[in-house]
Write an enzyme that holds these catalytic residues in place. Structure first.
Site, PDB file in Angstrom:
ATOM      1  N   TYR A  63     -21.259 -60.934  19.517  1.00  0.00           N
ATOM      2  CA  TYR A  63     -21.565 -62.085  18.667  1.00  0.00           C
ATOM      3  C   TYR A  63     -20.918 -61.867  17.306  1.00  0.00           C
ATOM      4  O   TYR A  63     -20.981 -60.774  16.727  1.00  0.00           O
ATOM      5  CB  TYR A  63     -23.082 -62.222  18.495  1.00  0.00           C
ATOM      6  CG  TYR A  63     -23.508 -63.244  17.468  1.00  0.00           C
ATOM      7  CD1 TYR A  63     -23.809 -64.550  17.848  1.00  0.00           C
ATOM      8  CD2 TYR A  63     -23.622 -62.908  16.120  1.00  0.00           C
ATOM      9  CE1 TYR A  63     -24.191 -65.501  16.911  1.00  0.00           C
ATOM     10  CE2 TYR A  63     -24.001 -63.842  15.172  1.00  0.00           C
ATOM     11  CZ  TYR A  63     -24.284 -65.140  15.572  1.00  0.00           C
ATOM     12  OH  TYR A  63     -24.664 -66.065  14.634  1.00  0.00           O
ATOM     13  N   GLU A  97     -19.239 -69.768  13.876  1.00  0.00           N
ATOM     14  CA  GLU A  97     -20.018 -68.868  14.715  1.00  0.00           C
ATOM     15  C   GLU A  97     -19.378 -68.778  16.100  1.00  0.00           C
ATOM     16  O   GLU A  97     -19.142 -69.808  16.746  1.00  0.00           O
ATOM     17  CB  GLU A  97     -21.457 -69.382  14.838  1.00  0.00           C
ATOM     18  CG  GLU A  97     -22.346 -68.447  15.621  1.00  0.00           C
ATOM     19  CD  GLU A  97     -23.726 -69.062  15.859  1.00  0.00           C
ATOM     20  OE1 GLU A  97     -24.702 -68.312  15.836  1.00  0.00           O
ATOM     21  OE2 GLU A  97     -23.807 -70.286  16.063  1.00  0.00           O
TER      22      GLU A  97
END
Length: 435
Positions: free
Chosen positions: A156, A244
């Protein structure tokens, strides 16, 4: 993306590539989500991926098609071992959606280009219904034909504006492809945060350290660091508030790829990001939302019968809440904003009275930068010209309120005044119950 649940996330400017919930995770984690009273920017997945590719970020190779023949041709041009075909709508949950053509699933994998054409024929021009669309679904006008890549490991990575740091920060975790909030709650030691100097940008050692924290090894570590720097360049160039990537992964062939991403844009930079904002896809909005946007009004339809006419997102949410607490149901969320003009008040009333569900209107204005007299003049004009036939309850407070009350009192119109918000809500609910 039907917005009936009101929260701070509902008023962020967002772009969704695949999973509509993921952008909230990083923001809530570091208190970086900003509340604005602006309608969000909607870009399709392929548009966002193109933005990334144009800035050197590695994404899957893809083409966009608006017909079955184009999709077939695109699949052949890819010359990929495996192909993924994705219906392009803004709602999440496409993979488990159902088309009114009978086809199940808005995301399909195949190794045969001919199958891509056959599937596209059952997608394009048909409605795809998911958990996040209206019951009848949303018409698919385009599909994305992309190279399918295997993922050997998922991480991530995000860059976002952080109030506490007074600038951008990098956030990363070696555990990607999952709910990052869950990782933060169960394994906080696996969340890495690094502040970025806005003047110097991401330094080489910062990018390498983050790549190491994410678990990239050998040549992949430098490759990941390069991608991190390119993502920051994208963040700056497009005036993003958040980029993101989840998953930020690696393939068995030794490639670092941004498989799925979400971008939040700074609406204050619209004047210099005209090309991006021109791509805004409004086709899936409710018609009344698009009509409201023409007059710089923020409108969200709800399922009640008391229309809310308010200035400011926070006050609008409070008004909806207090109507509910007093036994009523709000019919909408309509925010006039701060720089309201008389013409906007008139157009707002046109929108509200066009909704057949509306049985009463509650006006709740707190005049800070808003002049209450402008609101009052707009209300009286709208009532006369539109021949208002539903009860109208008005609560005004703040700038020029006495002049506003005089205008309303001398109008001769059947307008019910309220001394405060509680009183206004009770009177609005009572006016509906008495029918």
């Amino acid at each position: 993306m039907k917005s009936v649940k009101l929260s701070s996330q509902d008023f962020n400017v967002i772009t969704v590539l695949e999973h509509t919930h993921r952008g909230k995770e990083a923001g809530r984690l570091f208190n970086a989500v900003q509340l604005t009273s602006r309608r969000w920017l909607n870009l399709q997945e392929y548009q966002s991926k193109k933005l990334m590719a144009d800035h050197g970020v590695t994404v899957q190779r893809f083409f966009v098609a608006d017909s079955a023949n184009d999709a077939l041709a695109a699949a052949k041009r890819l010359k990929a071992t495996e192909i993924v075909l994705k219906a392009q709508i803004l709602a999440g949950g496409r993979g488990k959606g159902v088309f009114n053509s009978g086809l199940k699933g808005g995301v399909h994998l195949t190794k045969d280009p001919k199958v891509v054409g056959q599937l596209a024929e059952q997608m394009i021009g048909y409605n795809l219904a998911t958990k996040q669309t209206p019951k009848d679904g949303v018409k698919v006008k385009k599909v994305m034909v992309a190279e399918a890549l295997n993922i050997s490991r998922e991480t991530y990575f995000a860059i976002l504006m952080d109030r506490a740091s007074n600038g951008p920060v990098m956030v990363g975790s070696p555990q990607g492809g999952v709910d990052i909030e869950e990782v933060a709650a169960t394994s906080p030691e696996l969340i890495f945060k690094e502040e970025i100097d806005i003047f110097e940008g991401v330094k080489d050692n910062q990018a390498l350290q983050m790549a190491e924290n994410l678990g990239f090894k050998g040549p992949l570590q430098q490759q990941a660091a390069d991608q991190i720097k390119k993502l920051y360049n994208l963040f700056l160039k497009i005036d993003a508030t958040q980029v993101e990537v989840n998953p930020f992964g690696e393939t068995p062939e030794g490639q670092v790829v941004c498989f799925d991403a979400k971008i939040n844009f700074d609406d204050n930079a619209e004047f210099r990001q005209k090309e991006i904002f021109a791509m805004d896809d409004k086709s899936e909005n409710e018609p009344m939302e698009n009509e409201a946007a023409k007059y710089d009004l923020k409108y969200i339809g709800l399922d009640g019968n008391i229309a809310c006419f308010v200035n400011g997102a926070g006050l609008a949410m409070a008004t909806c809440d207090i109507i509910s607490l007093n036994g009523g149901k709000p019919a909408n969320f309509l925010d006039l904003g701060g720089g309201v003009k008389e013409a906007q008040v008139y157009q707002a009333f046109k929108l509200l009275t066009a909704d057949p569900k509306v049985e009463a209107i509650l006006v709740n204005i707190f005049g800070g930068i808003v002049n209450c007299a402008i609101i009052a003049n707009g209300i009286t004009k709208a009532c006369r010209e539109l021949e208002l036939k539903v009860p109208l309850v008005v609560r005004l407070e703040g700038t020029n309120v006495h002049e506003a009350q005089r205008i309303l009192n001398e109008s001769g119109l059947p307008i019910t005044s309220a001394r405060d918000l509680e009183d206004a809500a009770k009177k609005a609910v009572a006016s509906v119950e008495s029918k």
